[in-house]
Motif scaffolding. Structure first.
Motif, PDB file in Angstrom:
ATOM      1  N   LEU A 130       0.870  -1.176   0.000  1.00 15.18           N
ATOM      2  CA  LEU A 130       0.000   0.000   0.000  1.00 15.18           C
ATOM      3  C   LEU A 130       0.908   1.228   0.000  1.00 15.18           C
ATOM      4  O   LEU A 130       1.166   1.830   1.048  1.00 15.18           O
ATOM      5  CB  LEU A 130      -0.911  -0.016   1.231  1.00 15.18           C
ATOM      6  N   PRO A 131       1.410   1.624  -1.167  1.00 16.07           N
ATOM      7  CA  PRO A 131       2.413   2.692  -1.251  1.00 16.07           C
ATOM      8  C   PRO A 131       1.846   4.099  -1.367  1.00 16.07           C
ATOM      9  O   PRO A 131       2.546   5.029  -1.781  1.00 16.07           O
ATOM     10  CB  PRO A 131       3.187   2.321  -2.521  1.00 16.07           C
ATOM     11  N   GLU A 132       0.586   4.294  -1.001  1.00 12.41           N
ATOM     12  CA  GLU A 132      -0.073   5.582  -1.231  1.00 12.41           C
ATOM     13  C   GLU A 132       0.638   6.762  -0.566  1.00 12.41           C
ATOM     14  O   GLU A 132       0.606   7.886  -1.091  1.00 12.41           O
ATOM     15  CB  GLU A 132      -1.525   5.525  -0.745  1.00 12.41           C
ATOM     16  N   ILE A 160       2.253   0.601   5.805  1.00 11.17           N
ATOM     17  CA  ILE A 160       1.509   1.756   5.289  1.00 11.17           C
ATOM     18  C   ILE A 160       2.278   3.057   5.490  1.00 11.17           C
ATOM     19  O   ILE A 160       2.380   3.884   4.570  1.00 11.17           O
ATOM     20  CB  ILE A 160       0.121   1.832   5.951  1.00 11.17           C
ATOM     21  N   PHE A 161       2.841   3.281   6.678  1.00 12.29           N
ATOM     22  CA  PHE A 161       3.553   4.528   6.945  1.00 12.29           C
ATOM     23  C   PHE A 161       4.748   4.702   6.011  1.00 12.29           C
ATOM     24  O   PHE A 161       5.032   5.807   5.531  1.00 12.29           O
ATOM     25  CB  PHE A 161       4.046   4.564   8.388  1.00 12.29           C
ATOM     26  N   LEU A 162       5.476   3.605   5.755  1.00  3.66           N
ATOM     27  CA  LEU A 162       6.675   3.679   4.926  1.00  3.66           C
ATOM     28  C   LEU A 162       6.379   3.457   3.446  1.00  3.66           C
ATOM     29  O   LEU A 162       7.277   3.587   2.617  1.00  3.66           O
ATOM     30  CB  LEU A 162       7.709   2.647   5.408  1.00  3.66           C
ATOM     31  N   GLY A 163       5.132   3.123   3.122  1.00  3.21           N
ATOM     32  CA  GLY A 163       4.796   2.832   1.740  1.00  3.21           C
ATOM     33  C   GLY A 163       5.550   1.624   1.213  1.00  3.21           C
ATOM     34  O   GLY A 163       5.903   1.557   0.039  1.00  3.21           O
ATOM     35  N   GLU A 164       5.819   0.661   2.101  1.00  2.00           N
ATOM     36  CA  GLU A 164       6.642  -0.485   1.738  1.00  2.00           C
ATOM     37  C   GLU A 164       5.894  -1.460   0.827  1.00  2.00           C
ATOM     38  O   GLU A 164       4.671  -1.558   0.865  1.00  2.00           O
ATOM     39  CB  GLU A 164       7.097  -1.238   2.995  1.00  2.00           C
ATOM     40  N   THR A 165       6.674  -2.165   0.028  1.00  2.00           N
ATOM     41  CA  THR A 165       6.132  -3.289  -0.734  1.00  2.00           C
ATOM     42  C   THR A 165       6.688  -4.582  -0.126  1.00  2.00           C
ATOM     43  O   THR A 165       7.839  -4.625   0.329  1.00  2.00           O
ATOM     44  CB  THR A 165       6.510  -3.194  -2.212  1.00  2.00           C
ATOM     45  N   VAL A 166       5.865  -5.616  -0.140  1.00  2.00           N
ATOM     46  CA  VAL A 166       6.202  -6.863   0.543  1.00  2.00           C
ATOM     47  C   VAL A 166       6.329  -7.975  -0.490  1.00  2.00           C
ATOM     48  O   VAL A 166       5.351  -8.303  -1.169  1.00  2.00           O
ATOM     49  CB  VAL A 166       5.117  -7.223   1.577  1.00  2.00           C
ATOM     50  N   ALA A 171       5.506 -11.865   2.596  1.00  2.00           N
ATOM     51  CA  ALA A 171       4.058 -11.798   2.773  1.00  2.00           C
ATOM     52  C   ALA A 171       3.524 -13.092   3.376  1.00  2.00           C
ATOM     53  O   ALA A 171       2.607 -13.074   4.206  1.00  2.00           O
ATOM     54  CB  ALA A 171       3.379 -11.523   1.428  1.00  2.00           C
ATOM     55  N   LEU A 172       4.107 -14.221   2.985  1.00  2.00           N
ATOM     56  CA  LEU A 172       3.710 -15.509   3.564  1.00  2.00           C
ATOM     57  C   LEU A 172       4.055 -15.564   5.043  1.00  2.00           C
ATOM     58  O   LEU A 172       3.251 -16.004   5.872  1.00  2.00           O
ATOM     59  CB  LEU A 172       4.390 -16.647   2.803  1.00  2.00           C
ATOM     60  N   ALA A 173       5.240 -15.098   5.400  1.00  2.00           N
ATOM     61  CA  ALA A 173       5.666 -15.089   6.802  1.00  2.00           C
ATOM     62  C   ALA A 173       4.785 -14.178   7.646  1.00  2.00           C
ATOM     63  O   ALA A 173       4.515 -14.470   8.811  1.00  2.00           O
ATOM     64  CB  ALA A 173       7.131 -14.653   6.896  1.00  2.00           C
ATOM     65  N   TYR A 174       4.308 -13.070   7.059  1.00  2.00           N
ATOM     66  CA  TYR A 174       3.434 -12.141   7.777  1.00  2.00           C
ATOM     67  C   TYR A 174       2.014 -12.687   7.935  1.00  2.00           C
ATOM     68  O   TYR A 174       1.233 -12.151   8.725  1.00  2.00           O
ATOM     69  CB  TYR A 174       3.341 -10.809   7.017  1.00  2.00           C
ATOM     70  N   GLY A 175       1.665 -13.708   7.168  1.00  2.00           N
ATOM     71  CA  GLY A 175       0.276 -14.168   7.157  1.00  2.00           C
ATOM     72  C   GLY A 175      -0.594 -13.363   6.210  1.00  2.00           C
ATOM     73  O   GLY A 175      -1.819 -13.450   6.260  1.00  2.00           O
ATOM     74  N   LEU A 176       0.048 -12.607   5.333  1.00  2.00           N
ATOM     75  CA  LEU A 176      -0.680 -11.780   4.370  1.00  2.00           C
ATOM     76  C   LEU A 176      -1.211 -12.623   3.210  1.00  2.00           C
ATOM     77  O   LEU A 176      -2.250 -12.299   2.619  1.00  2.00           O
ATOM     78  CB  LEU A 176       0.238 -10.674   3.859  1.00  2.00           C
TER      79      LEU A 176
END
Length: 262
Positions: A130-132, A160-166, A171-176
Protein backbone atom coordinates in the motif's frame (compact mmCIF):
# COMPACT_ATOMS: atom_id res chain seq x y z
CA UNK A 1 -13.10 -1.88 -27.65
CA UNK A 2 -11.25 -3.97 -25.06
CA UNK A 3 -13.36 -5.74 -22.46
CA UNK A 4 -11.74 -4.73 -19.17
CA UNK A 5 -13.21 -7.58 -17.12
CA UNK A 6 -13.29 -11.14 -18.43
CA UNK A 7 -15.52 -13.79 -16.87
CA UNK A 8 -14.96 -17.54 -17.06
CA UNK A 9 -17.22 -20.26 -15.61
CA UNK A 10 -15.83 -23.72 -14.92
CA UNK A 11 -17.69 -26.35 -12.91
CA UNK A 12 -18.93 -23.99 -10.21
CA UNK A 13 -15.76 -21.88 -10.14
CA UNK A 14 -16.00 -18.39 -11.67
CA UNK A 15 -12.90 -16.38 -12.50
CA UNK A 16 -13.07 -12.62 -12.93
CA UNK A 17 -9.94 -11.54 -14.80
CA UNK A 18 -8.82 -7.91 -14.85
CA UNK A 19 -7.92 -7.08 -18.45
CA UNK A 20 -6.14 -3.74 -18.78
CA UNK A 21 -2.62 -5.03 -19.54
CA UNK A 22 -1.51 -1.76 -21.12
CA UNK A 23 -2.30 -0.03 -17.78
CA UNK A 24 -1.00 -2.88 -15.60
CA UNK A 25 -4.62 -3.57 -14.66
CA UNK A 26 -4.99 -0.20 -12.95
CA UNK A 27 -8.43 0.01 -11.34
CA UNK A 28 -10.30 2.64 -13.33
CA UNK A 29 -13.80 3.77 -12.39
CA UNK A 30 -15.22 1.77 -15.28
CA UNK A 31 -13.35 -1.39 -14.26
CA UNK A 32 -14.48 -1.03 -10.65
CA UNK A 33 -18.06 -0.61 -11.84
CA UNK A 34 -17.77 -3.77 -13.93
CA UNK A 35 -16.41 -5.72 -10.96
CA UNK A 36 -19.21 -4.45 -8.74
CA UNK A 37 -21.90 -5.44 -11.25
CA UNK A 38 -20.40 -8.90 -11.74
CA UNK A 39 -20.03 -9.58 -8.01
CA UNK A 40 -23.61 -8.52 -7.29
CA UNK A 41 -24.95 -10.71 -10.09
CA UNK A 42 -22.86 -13.74 -9.16
CA UNK A 43 -23.73 -13.49 -5.47
CA UNK A 44 -27.30 -14.59 -6.21
CA UNK A 45 -26.30 -17.36 -8.64
CA UNK A 46 -26.45 -20.65 -6.72
CA UNK A 47 -24.37 -22.44 -9.36
CA UNK A 48 -21.38 -20.31 -8.32
CA UNK A 49 -19.49 -22.07 -5.55
CA UNK A 50 -16.14 -20.22 -5.63
CA UNK A 51 -15.11 -16.81 -7.01
CA UNK A 52 -11.53 -16.20 -8.17
CA UNK A 53 -9.99 -12.81 -8.99
CA UNK A 54 -7.03 -12.80 -11.38
CA UNK A 55 -4.92 -10.31 -13.26
CA UNK A 56 -3.12 -12.90 -15.36
CA UNK A 57 0.48 -14.04 -14.97
CA UNK A 58 2.21 -10.66 -15.36
CA UNK A 59 0.47 -8.30 -12.93
CA UNK A 60 -2.54 -8.52 -10.62
CA UNK A 61 -3.29 -4.79 -10.33
CA UNK A 62 -0.76 -2.00 -9.97
CA UNK A 63 -3.22 0.22 -8.09
CA UNK A 64 -5.85 2.79 -8.83
CA UNK A 65 -5.83 4.71 -12.07
CA UNK A 66 -3.81 7.76 -10.99
CA UNK A 67 -4.90 9.74 -14.05
CA UNK A 68 -8.44 9.74 -12.63
CA UNK A 69 -7.29 11.18 -9.31
CA UNK A 70 -5.62 14.35 -10.56
CA UNK A 71 -7.46 17.53 -9.65
CA UNK A 72 -10.09 15.78 -7.55
CA UNK A 73 -11.50 17.73 -4.59
CA UNK A 74 -11.95 16.27 -1.09
CA UNK A 75 -15.72 16.22 -1.57
CA UNK A 76 -15.42 14.42 -4.89
CA UNK A 77 -13.05 11.79 -3.49
CA UNK A 78 -15.25 11.20 -0.45
CA UNK A 79 -18.28 10.61 -2.68
CA UNK A 80 -16.27 8.36 -5.00
CA UNK A 81 -14.88 6.22 -2.20
CA UNK A 82 -18.18 6.18 -0.35
CA UNK A 83 -19.59 4.50 -3.47
CA UNK A 84 -16.63 2.15 -3.69
CA UNK A 85 -17.25 0.76 -0.22
CA UNK A 86 -20.28 -1.07 -1.60
CA UNK A 87 -17.95 -2.85 -4.04
CA UNK A 88 -15.37 -3.83 -1.43
CA UNK A 89 -18.06 -4.89 1.05
CA UNK A 90 -19.77 -7.01 -1.61
CA UNK A 91 -16.52 -8.90 -2.24
CA UNK A 92 -15.76 -9.35 1.46
CA UNK A 93 -19.30 -10.58 2.19
CA UNK A 94 -19.64 -12.67 -0.99
CA UNK A 95 -21.64 -15.73 0.14
CA UNK A 96 -19.13 -18.25 -1.18
CA UNK A 97 -15.33 -18.50 -0.85
CA UNK A 98 -13.20 -15.98 -2.76
CA UNK A 99 -9.59 -16.29 -3.90
CA UNK A 100 -7.14 -13.69 -5.21
CA UNK A 101 -4.62 -15.30 -7.59
CA UNK A 102 -1.70 -12.89 -7.62
CA UNK A 103 1.29 -12.68 -9.94
CA UNK A 104 3.46 -9.58 -10.12
CA UNK A 105 2.25 -6.35 -8.55
CA UNK A 106 -0.73 -6.06 -6.22
CA UNK A 107 -0.39 -2.49 -5.03
CA UNK A 108 -2.75 0.15 -3.67
CA UNK A 109 -6.25 -0.71 -4.85
CA UNK A 110 -4.96 -4.04 -6.14
CA UNK A 111 -3.81 -4.94 -2.63
CA UNK A 112 -7.12 -3.71 -1.20
CA UNK A 113 -9.02 -5.92 -3.65
CA UNK A 114 -6.94 -8.92 -2.57
CA UNK A 115 -7.51 -8.10 1.11
CA UNK A 116 -11.28 -8.40 0.56
CA UNK A 117 -10.85 -12.02 -0.53
CA UNK A 118 -10.83 -15.03 1.79
CA UNK A 119 -7.59 -16.42 0.37
CA UNK A 120 -4.55 -15.13 -1.50
CA UNK A 121 -2.39 -17.49 -3.60
CA UNK A 122 0.68 -15.88 -5.13
CA UNK A 123 3.65 -16.56 -7.36
CA UNK A 124 7.23 -15.95 -6.15
CA UNK A 125 7.44 -12.68 -8.10
CA UNK A 126 4.36 -11.25 -6.39
CA UNK A 127 4.84 -7.89 -4.67
CA UNK A 128 2.09 -6.63 -2.37
CA UNK A 129 1.78 -3.26 -0.72
CA UNK A 130 0.00 0.00 0.00
CA UNK A 131 2.41 2.69 -1.25
CA UNK A 132 -0.07 5.58 -1.23
CA UNK A 133 1.97 7.66 1.24
CA UNK A 134 4.66 7.93 -1.43
CA UNK A 135 2.36 10.17 -3.47
CA UNK A 136 1.09 12.18 -0.52
CA UNK A 137 -2.12 10.32 0.33
CA UNK A 138 -3.06 7.14 2.22
CA UNK A 139 -5.05 3.97 1.53
CA UNK A 140 -8.72 4.84 1.21
CA UNK A 141 -10.48 1.66 0.08
CA UNK A 142 -10.19 -0.34 3.29
CA UNK A 143 -6.46 -0.97 3.31
CA UNK A 144 -5.76 0.56 6.73
CA UNK A 145 -8.47 -1.52 8.36
CA UNK A 146 -8.30 -4.86 6.55
CA UNK A 147 -4.51 -5.09 6.57
CA UNK A 148 -4.34 -4.36 10.31
CA UNK A 149 -6.97 -7.01 11.03
CA UNK A 150 -5.12 -9.55 8.92
CA UNK A 151 -1.50 -9.10 10.05
CA UNK A 152 -1.71 -6.92 13.17
CA UNK A 153 -1.68 -3.19 13.81
CA UNK A 154 2.07 -2.65 14.24
CA UNK A 155 3.06 -4.54 11.10
CA UNK A 156 0.32 -2.80 9.08
CA UNK A 157 1.53 0.62 10.27
CA UNK A 158 5.07 -0.22 9.21
CA UNK A 159 3.93 -1.15 5.69
CA UNK A 160 1.51 1.76 5.29
CA UNK A 161 3.55 4.53 6.95
CA UNK A 162 6.67 3.68 4.93
CA UNK A 163 4.80 2.83 1.74
CA UNK A 164 6.64 -0.49 1.74
CA UNK A 165 6.13 -3.29 -0.73
CA UNK A 166 6.20 -6.86 0.54
CA UNK A 167 7.67 -9.68 -1.57
CA UNK A 168 5.94 -13.04 -1.73
CA UNK A 169 7.90 -15.02 0.87
CA UNK A 170 7.81 -12.15 3.36
CA UNK A 171 4.06 -11.80 2.77
CA UNK A 172 3.71 -15.51 3.56
CA UNK A 173 5.67 -15.09 6.80
CA UNK A 174 3.43 -12.14 7.78
CA UNK A 175 0.28 -14.17 7.16
CA UNK A 176 -0.68 -11.78 4.37
CA UNK A 177 -0.95 -14.61 1.82
CA UNK A 178 -1.91 -18.27 2.15
CA UNK A 179 0.63 -19.91 -0.14
CA UNK A 180 3.39 -19.20 -2.62
CA UNK A 181 3.62 -21.46 -5.68
CA UNK A 182 5.79 -21.41 -8.78
CA UNK A 183 4.38 -19.24 -11.54
CA UNK A 184 4.18 -22.21 -13.92
CA UNK A 185 1.88 -23.89 -11.39
CA UNK A 186 -0.03 -20.83 -10.19
CA UNK A 187 -3.14 -21.34 -12.32
CA UNK A 188 -3.24 -25.11 -11.71
CA UNK A 189 -2.71 -24.76 -7.94
CA UNK A 190 -5.36 -22.05 -7.68
CA UNK A 191 -7.83 -24.13 -9.70
CA UNK A 192 -7.12 -27.21 -7.57
CA UNK A 193 -7.73 -25.26 -4.36
CA UNK A 194 -10.89 -23.72 -5.82
CA UNK A 195 -12.11 -27.18 -6.86
CA UNK A 196 -11.63 -28.46 -3.29
CA UNK A 197 -13.71 -25.59 -1.99
CA UNK A 198 -16.33 -26.13 -4.71
CA UNK A 199 -16.78 -29.76 -3.63
CA UNK A 200 -17.34 -28.75 0.00
CA UNK A 201 -20.73 -28.08 1.55
CA UNK A 202 -21.59 -24.58 0.35
CA UNK A 203 -24.04 -23.49 3.03
CA UNK A 204 -21.82 -24.43 6.00
CA UNK A 205 -18.95 -22.53 4.38
CA UNK A 206 -21.23 -19.52 4.00
CA UNK A 207 -22.33 -19.68 7.64
CA UNK A 208 -18.74 -20.14 8.85
CA UNK A 209 -17.70 -17.11 6.80
CA UNK A 210 -20.50 -15.03 8.31
CA UNK A 211 -19.48 -16.10 11.82
CA UNK A 212 -15.79 -15.32 11.27
CA UNK A 213 -16.34 -11.98 9.53
CA UNK A 214 -19.07 -10.73 11.86
CA UNK A 215 -17.36 -12.01 14.99
CA UNK A 216 -14.01 -10.27 14.69
CA UNK A 217 -15.29 -6.78 15.54
CA UNK A 218 -17.54 -7.58 18.51
CA UNK A 219 -16.89 -8.78 22.08
CA UNK A 220 -16.24 -12.51 22.45
CA UNK A 221 -19.61 -13.35 24.08
CA UNK A 222 -21.41 -11.70 21.14
CA UNK A 223 -19.13 -13.45 18.64
CA UNK A 224 -19.84 -16.81 20.25
CA UNK A 225 -23.57 -16.14 20.03
CA UNK A 226 -23.18 -15.35 16.32
CA UNK A 227 -21.37 -18.67 15.93
CA UNK A 228 -24.11 -20.60 17.74
CA UNK A 229 -26.82 -19.00 15.61
CA UNK A 230 -24.92 -19.79 12.41
CA UNK A 231 -24.28 -23.34 13.60
CA UNK A 232 -27.92 -23.94 14.54
CA UNK A 233 -29.10 -22.54 11.20
CA UNK A 234 -27.41 -25.43 9.38
CA UNK A 235 -29.54 -28.17 10.92
CA UNK A 236 -32.14 -29.41 8.49
CA UNK A 237 -30.41 -27.71 5.54
CA UNK A 238 -29.88 -29.66 2.33
CA UNK A 239 -26.14 -29.86 3.01
CA UNK A 240 -26.77 -31.20 6.52
CA UNK A 241 -29.21 -33.83 5.23
CA UNK A 242 -26.76 -34.90 2.51
CA UNK A 243 -23.78 -34.97 4.89
CA UNK A 244 -25.51 -37.03 7.57
CA UNK A 245 -27.07 -39.34 4.98
CA UNK A 246 -23.71 -39.98 3.35
CA UNK A 247 -22.10 -40.69 6.73
CA UNK A 248 -24.77 -43.22 7.68
CA UNK A 249 -24.68 -44.83 4.25
CA UNK A 250 -20.85 -44.97 4.35
CA UNK A 251 -20.40 -43.04 1.10
CA UNK A 252 -18.84 -39.75 0.06
CA UNK A 253 -21.26 -36.82 0.24
CA UNK A 254 -22.22 -35.06 -2.98
CA UNK A 255 -22.79 -31.53 -1.75
CA UNK A 256 -23.08 -30.16 -5.27
CA UNK A 257 -26.55 -31.65 -5.54
CA UNK A 258 -27.65 -29.87 -2.36
CA UNK A 259 -29.91 -26.94 -3.18
CA UNK A 260 -30.58 -24.07 -0.78
CA UNK A 261 -30.10 -20.37 -0.48
CA UNK A 262 -26.34 -20.66 -0.01
Amino acid sequence: MTVELLEEHRDGVVTLALNRPEKRNALSIDLLSSIHEAVRRLSSDETVRVLVFSGGLDVFAAGGDITQLQGATPEEMFRRYEWQRYLWDSIESFPRPTIAMIAGLALGGGCELALCCDFRIVSPDAVIGLPETRIGVMPGAGGTQRLARLIGTSRAKEIIFLGETVPAEQALAYGLVNKVVEKTQLVAETQAFADRLARAASFPLQMAKVAINAGQDVPLPTALKIERLAFSNLFGSADHVEGVGAFLEKRKPDFKRSKQGG
